[in-house]
Design an enzyme around this catalytic site. Structure first.
Site, PDB file in Angstrom:
ATOM      1  CG  ASP A 131      -2.060  -0.900   1.224  1.00 34.95           C
ATOM      2  OD1 ASP A 131      -2.324  -1.489   0.163  1.00 34.95           O
ATOM      3  OD2 ASP A 131      -2.726  -1.045   2.272  1.00 34.95           O
ATOM      4  NE  ARG A 183      -4.731  -1.548  -4.187  1.00 35.51           N
ATOM      5  CZ  ARG A 183      -4.373  -1.832  -2.931  1.00 35.51           C
ATOM      6  NH1 ARG A 183      -3.963  -0.878  -2.113  1.00 35.51           N
ATOM      7  NH2 ARG A 183      -4.404  -3.069  -2.480  1.00 35.51           N
ATOM      8  CE  LYS A 186     -11.222   9.634  -7.914  1.00 39.33           C
ATOM      9  NZ  LYS A 186     -12.483  10.388  -7.838  1.00 39.33           N
ATOM     10  CB  ALA A 188      -6.720   7.804   1.674  1.00 38.89           C
ATOM     11  CB  THR A 225     -11.824   4.361  -8.451  1.00 43.00           C
ATOM     12  OG1 THR A 225     -12.599   5.540  -8.248  1.00 43.00           O
ATOM     13  CG2 THR A 225     -12.271   3.678  -9.735  1.00 43.00           C
ATOM     14  CG  HIS A 226     -15.303   3.187  -3.920  1.00 39.58           C
ATOM     15  ND1 HIS A 226     -14.301   3.811  -3.232  1.00 39.58           N
ATOM     16  CD2 HIS A 226     -15.271   1.894  -3.548  1.00 39.58           C
ATOM     17  CE1 HIS A 226     -13.677   2.940  -2.458  1.00 39.58           C
ATOM     18  NE2 HIS A 226     -14.244   1.772  -2.633  1.00 39.58           N
ATOM     19  NE  ARG A 287      -5.865   6.098   5.523  1.00 44.14           N
ATOM     20  CZ  ARG A 287      -5.195   5.364   6.410  1.00 44.14           C
ATOM     21  NH1 ARG A 287      -4.610   5.924   7.439  1.00 44.14           N
ATOM     22  NH2 ARG A 287      -5.073   4.059   6.249  1.00 44.14           N
TER      23      ARG A 287
HETATM   24  C1  LIG Z   1      -8.840  -1.242  -3.155  1.00 44.16           C
HETATM   25  C2  LIG Z   1      -8.405   0.100  -2.669  1.00 44.16           C
HETATM   26  C3  LIG Z   1      -7.151   0.250  -2.133  1.00 44.16           C
HETATM   27  C4  LIG Z   1      -6.705   1.499  -1.711  1.00 44.16           C
HETATM   28  N1  LIG Z   1      -5.416   1.644  -1.288  1.00 44.16           N
HETATM   29  C5  LIG Z   1      -4.949   2.873  -0.970  1.00 44.16           C
HETATM   30  C6  LIG Z   1      -3.577   3.101  -0.680  1.00 44.16           C
HETATM   31  O1  LIG Z   1      -2.736   2.188  -0.698  1.00 44.16           O
HETATM   32  N2  LIG Z   1      -3.203   4.367  -0.376  1.00 44.16           N
HETATM   33  C7  LIG Z   1      -4.078   5.421  -0.367  1.00 44.16           C
HETATM   34  O2  LIG Z   1      -3.675   6.557  -0.107  1.00 44.16           O
HETATM   35  N3  LIG Z   1      -5.378   5.226  -0.626  1.00 44.16           N
HETATM   36  C8  LIG Z   1      -5.841   3.991  -0.934  1.00 44.16           C
HETATM   37  N4  LIG Z   1      -7.167   3.829  -1.241  1.00 44.16           N
HETATM   38  C9  LIG Z   1      -8.145   4.920  -0.992  1.00 44.16           C
HETATM   39  C10 LIG Z   1      -8.241   5.856  -2.166  1.00 44.16           C
HETATM   40  O3  LIG Z   1      -7.048   6.580  -2.301  1.00 44.16           O
HETATM   41  C11 LIG Z   1      -9.405   6.846  -2.011  1.00 44.16           C
HETATM   42  O4  LIG Z   1      -9.244   7.584  -0.841  1.00 44.16           O
HETATM   43  C12 LIG Z   1     -10.775   6.185  -1.962  1.00 44.16           C
HETATM   44  O5  LIG Z   1     -10.834   5.075  -2.807  1.00 44.16           O
HETATM   45  C13 LIG Z   1     -11.853   7.196  -2.408  1.00 44.16           C
HETATM   46  O6  LIG Z   1     -11.621   7.579  -3.747  1.00 44.16           O
HETATM   47  P1  LIG Z   1     -12.564   7.146  -4.962  1.00 44.16           P
HETATM   48  O7  LIG Z   1     -11.686   6.756  -6.092  1.00 44.16           O
HETATM   49  O8  LIG Z   1     -13.510   6.121  -4.533  1.00 44.16           O
HETATM   50  O9  LIG Z   1     -13.232   8.489  -5.447  1.00 44.16           O
HETATM   51  P2  LIG Z   1     -14.015   9.653  -4.683  1.00 44.16           P
HETATM   52  O10 LIG Z   1     -14.103  10.761  -5.680  1.00 44.16           O
HETATM   53  O11 LIG Z   1     -13.418   9.939  -3.348  1.00 44.16           O
HETATM   54  O12 LIG Z   1     -15.440   9.005  -4.458  1.00 44.16           O
HETATM   55  C14 LIG Z   1     -16.295   8.690  -5.522  1.00 44.16           C
HETATM   56  C15 LIG Z   1     -17.587   8.137  -4.976  1.00 44.16           C
HETATM   57  O13 LIG Z   1     -17.319   6.880  -4.338  1.00 44.16           O
HETATM   58  C16 LIG Z   1     -18.084   6.745  -3.152  1.00 44.16           C
HETATM   59  N5  LIG Z   1     -17.174   6.686  -1.996  1.00 44.16           N
HETATM   60  C17 LIG Z   1     -15.834   6.946  -1.979  1.00 44.16           C
HETATM   61  N6  LIG Z   1     -15.310   6.755  -0.772  1.00 44.16           N
HETATM   62  C18 LIG Z   1     -16.330   6.393   0.029  1.00 44.16           C
HETATM   63  C19 LIG Z   1     -16.450   6.051   1.393  1.00 44.16           C
HETATM   64  N7  LIG Z   1     -15.401   6.061   2.210  1.00 44.16           N
HETATM   65  N8  LIG Z   1     -17.669   5.720   1.856  1.00 44.16           N
HETATM   66  C20 LIG Z   1     -18.751   5.690   1.047  1.00 44.16           C
HETATM   67  N9  LIG Z   1     -18.707   6.001  -0.261  1.00 44.16           N
HETATM   68  C21 LIG Z   1     -17.529   6.351  -0.761  1.00 44.16           C
HETATM   69  C22 LIG Z   1     -18.977   7.955  -3.082  1.00 44.16           C
HETATM   70  O14 LIG Z   1     -20.173   7.638  -3.726  1.00 44.16           O
HETATM   71  C23 LIG Z   1     -18.219   8.986  -3.865  1.00 44.16           C
HETATM   72  O15 LIG Z   1     -19.039   9.994  -4.398  1.00 44.16           O
HETATM   73  C24 LIG Z   1      -7.604   2.600  -1.747  1.00 44.16           C
HETATM   74  C25 LIG Z   1      -8.869   2.458  -2.291  1.00 44.16           C
HETATM   75  C26 LIG Z   1      -9.276   1.242  -2.771  1.00 44.16           C
HETATM   76  C27 LIG Z   1     -10.614   1.123  -3.399  1.00 44.16           C
END
Ligand SMILES: Cc1cc2nc3c(=O)[nH]c(=O)nc-3n(C[C@H](O)[C@H](O)[C@H](O)COP(=O)(O)OP(=O)(O)OC[C@H]3O[C@@H](n4cnc5c(N)ncnc54)[C@H](O)[C@@H]3O)c2cc1C
Length: 306
Positions: A131, A183, A186, A188, A225-226, A287
Site C-alpha cells: 500500500d 494499483r 486517488k 487518502a 476506485t468507487h 480516513r
Molecule cells: C482497493 C483500494 C485500495 C486502496 N489503497 C490505498 C492506498 O494504498 N493508499 C491510499 O492513499 N489510498 C488507498 N485507497 C483509498 C483511495 O485513495 C481513495 O481515498 C478512496 O478510494 C476514495 O476515492 P474514490 O476513487 O472512490 O473516489 P471519490 O471521488 O473519493 O469518491 C467517488 C464516490 O465513491 C463513493 N465513496 C468513496 N469513498 C467512500 C467512502 N469512504 N464511503 C462511502 N462512499 C464512498 C462515493 O459515492 C463517492 O461519491 C484505496 C482504495 C481502494 C478502493
C-alpha cells in the site's frame, strides 16, 4: 474540505489509536468499514465475496508501529493470514503497509520484514501488494518496493500509486518499465499543494491519464476506485483499445458500493475487494469518514440503533 482535513488530522493522533482499540463501544461504529477483529471473521466475509465472483485483498489493520517487536508481530500475523488463505482455499492476496513493518523506525527493518512476507507469499504462489501511505514515505516505499521487485517476480509483489500526487505519472512511467503491477487510487492522506493537486478535477484527470498508461502497458494492474466516472472512463478506454476484461481488475473497499462491486463482477470484470480487519482500525476508519463525511451520520445512526 475543512471536515475532511479535521478527520484526517484526527486519524493521525496516535493516542486516539490506542484508546479506540480498547474502547469496546467503538466496535459498533466500525462494522461499516472493517470486517471484524479476527482473521476468522475476515475469512468468512471473503468466502461470501468469493461466492459472488469477487476476489479479495486481506489487510491487517495497523500502521506506524512503535517498536521492532510490534513490527515483528505484524510479520507473524501476515504469515498466519497466508497460511489461512492456503488452508481455507479462499481467493485472496494480501495488502501490507511498510510503516506497519517499521518504516518510520528504520527502513532496513521494514525491508527485511516485508521481504520475509513476500518470500512466504511467493513460496505459496500468492501476491503481496505494498500500500502507499503519506507523501513523507513515498520515495522510501518505492525504493523498498524496487528492491523487492528485483529479488522476486512480477506476480509476487506489486505497489500502489496515488493520482493526487504530482509525481505519480512519472513514477508510473518508471515503474511499468520494470515491469511492475500497480494499483492506482486517488490517495487518502492530507497532502500540501506542493506535492498534491488541491483540486479534485486535477486528481481525477491525473487518475485517467495514469489509468490509460497502465492499461496500455500490457501488465495486469488494479484500478481502485468507487467513482463511477473513473470506472466508465476505464471501461470505455479498454473497449476502444481492444483491451480484454481479463487484462486488469477493478478494486474497491470493504463496505463501499457493494452494489457496484456485484454489478461489475456480474458484467464479467475482475473485481477485488480490500478486506481490513483487526483491532487498530482507528486511522483507517477515520480516513474512510474523511472521504465522505456523510458517513458520519450513517455511523452515528448505527450506534444509536444498537
Ligand atoms: C482497493 C483500494 C485500495 C486502496 N489503497 C490505498 C492506498 O494504498 N493508499 C491510499 O492513499 N489510498 C488507498 N485507497 C483509498 C483511495 O485513495 C481513495 O481515498 C478512496 O478510494 C476514495 O476515492 P474514490 O476513487 O472512490 O473516489 P471519490 O471521488 O473519493 O469518491 C467517488 C464516490 O465513491 C463513493 N465513496 C468513496 N469513498 C467512500 C467512502 N469512504 N464511503 C462511502 N462512499 C464512498 C462515493 O459515492 C463517492 O461519491 C484505496 C482504495 C481502494 C478502493
Amino acid at each position: 474540505m475543512l471536515t475532511r482535513n479535521a478527520l484526517i488530522y484526527l486519524s493521525r493522533q496516535e493516542g486516539l489509536k490506542d484508546f479506540a482499540a480498547r474502547f469496546r463501544l467503538f466496535k459498533r461504529l466500525t462494522v461499516r468499514f472493517v470486517a471484524g477483529e479476527t482473521i476468522d471473521e475476515a475469512v468468512n466475509y471473503i468466502r461470501e465475496l468469493n461466492a459472488e465472483g469477487c476476489s479479495a485483498s486481506f489487510d491487517h489493520l495497523n500502521e506506524s508501529v512503535a517498536n521492532p517487536t510490534e513490527a515483528e508481530g505484524e510479520v507473524k500475523e501476515y504469515r498466519e493470514i497466508l497460511r489461512r488463505i492456503d488452508e481455507t482455499g479462499i481467493n485472496s492476496n494480501i495488502s501490507i503497509k511498510l510503516t506497519q513493518f517499521g518504516l518510520e523506525l528504520d527502513p532496513e527493518l521494514a525491508y527485511r520484514n516485508a521481504r520475509a512476507v513476500v518470500e512466504d507469499a511467493a513460496r505459496r504462489g500468492n501476491f503481496v501488494r505494498v500500500d502507499m501511505e503519506a507523501s513523507n514515505v513515498t520515495q522510501k516505499t518505492i525504493d523498498i518496493f524496487k528492491r523487492l521487485r528485483a529479488e522476486f517476480e512480477l506476480n509476487d509483489v506489486g505497489i500502489v500509486l496515488q493520482s493526487y500526487l504530482r509525481r505519480t505519472y512519472a513514477d508510473a512511467q518508471e515503474l511499468i518499465k520494470l515491469p511492475a503491477r500497480i494499483r492506482i487510487c486517488k490517495g487518502a492522506y492530507n497532502e500540501p499543494p506542493e506535492v498534491a493537486f488541491p483540486n479534485k478535477k486535477d486528481v481525477d484527470e491525473n487518475y485517467v491519464r495514469v489509468m490509460q498508461l497502465l492499461l496500455s502497458s500490457g501488465t495486469y494492474h488494479g484500478i481502485a476506485t468507487h467513482d463511477p466516472r473513473m470506472i466508465e472512463a476505464t471501461i470505455a478506454f479498454a473497449q476502444k483499445q481492444g483491451i480484454g476484461k481479463e487484462a486488469f481488475e477493478f478494486q474497491m473497499l470493504y463496505g463501499v458500493r457493494r452494489d457496484l462491486q456485484r454489478q461489475l463482477s456480474k458484467d464479467g470484470y475482475n473485481m477485488r475487494v480490500y478486506v481490513p480487519y483487526g483491532k487498530h482500525w482507528y486511522p483507517y476508519f477515520m480516513r474512510r469518514l474523511a472521504e465522505r463525511p456523510a458517513n458520519i451520520w450513517f455511523v452515528l445512526k448505527n450506534m444509536l440503533k444498537g
